[in-house]
Design a protein around this motif. Sequence first.
Motif, short mmCIF file in Angstrom:
data_model
loop_
_atom_site.label_atom_id
_atom_site.label_comp_id
_atom_site.label_asym_id
_atom_site.label_seq_id
_atom_site.Cartn_x
_atom_site.Cartn_y
_atom_site.Cartn_z
N ASN A 126 5.74 1.93 7.77
CA ASN A 126 6.21 1.20 9.11
C ASN A 126 6.45 -0.16 8.58
OD1 ASN A 126 5.53 3.57 10.33
ND2 ASN A 126 3.82 2.80 11.43
N CYS A 127 6.12 -0.74 7.65
CA CYS A 127 6.29 -2.06 7.12
C CYS A 127 7.77 -2.07 6.73
CB CYS A 127 5.46 -2.53 6.09
SG CYS A 127 3.96 -2.98 6.51
N CYS A 161 0.63 -1.19 -0.10
CA CYS A 161 0.07 0.00 0.01
C CYS A 161 0.93 1.14 -0.10
CB CYS A 161 -1.00 -0.02 1.30
SG CYS A 161 -0.90 -1.17 2.44
N CYS A 162 2.00 1.17 0.79
CA CYS A 162 2.90 2.43 0.63
C CYS A 162 3.25 3.10 -0.78
CB CYS A 162 4.04 2.30 1.73
SG CYS A 162 3.72 2.52 3.39
N CYS A 176 1.65 5.07 8.50
CA CYS A 176 1.02 3.73 8.01
C CYS A 176 -0.19 4.01 7.22
CB CYS A 176 0.92 2.60 9.14
SG CYS A 176 0.04 1.13 8.40
N PRO A 177 -0.23 4.72 5.96
CA PRO A 177 1.15 4.96 5.20
C PRO A 177 1.35 6.35 5.48
CG PRO A 177 -0.71 5.11 3.67
CD PRO A 177 -1.28 4.68 5.05
S1 SF4 Z 1 2.99 0.61 6.43
FE1 SF4 Z 1 0.70 0.27 6.33
S2 SF4 Z 1 0.28 1.53 4.52
FE2 SF4 Z 1 2.53 1.00 4.46
S3 SF4 Z 1 2.44 -1.15 3.22
FE3 SF4 Z 1 2.51 -1.33 5.70
S4 SF4 Z 1 0.35 -1.77 6.13
FE4 SF4 Z 1 0.63 -0.88 3.87
#
Ligand code: SF4
Length: 179
Positions: free
Chosen positions: A116-117, A51-52, A149-150
């Motif tokens: 964050n991921c 998603c990011c 996030c994101p």
């Molecule tokens: S940090 Fe949040 S928005 Fe980004 S990839 Fe991970 S779950 Fe998805």
Amino acid sequence: MDQGSIQVGTQNIPSPVEPVSSPLVHFAIADKLINIGRSNSLWPLTFGLACCAIEMMATGCARFDMSRFGAEVFRPSARQADLMIVAGTISKKMQPGIKTLYDQMSEPKWVMALGNCAISGGPFAFEGQYGIVLGADQFLPVDIYVPGCPPRPEALLQGIIELEHKVSGWKRWKNPETV
Ligand code: SF4
């Protein structure tokens, strides 16, 4: 007494400071100019994991206009890119592929952990999980961390500006509170 020593009492001892002769060519100035050029034309790799990466795509669109900072030329080949934006969740299956892409990038190169991921596994870092790498810095030399996030596109732009500072030592804008 020779120039490379200092006198203490009756003894001559070697000086810790060698006499400096002025070099004909100042490579430091050339390096500084080249690094200012590099920092203002970062070429990110076209590459997203989750998603990011959607936020990263939005940052490249007209509303946020990454080209103001010279970083909008996303390259389709790792060999032409000097910035890897790790945008999204890093699965253990993807890890060897990401490392291969990083190894193919030209030097000098930089890595941004976006979200964050990519920083620490994000919402997937829980006891018992077995499929997620807990951050890009487990296998890549990360230069800049952009949390969220994101993270919003403005945060990615801030990360680009901070990376510019790191590459060139030159600040695009000075903070009036610290001047
Ligand atoms: S940090 Fe949040 S928005 Fe980004 S990839 Fe991970 S779950 Fe998805």
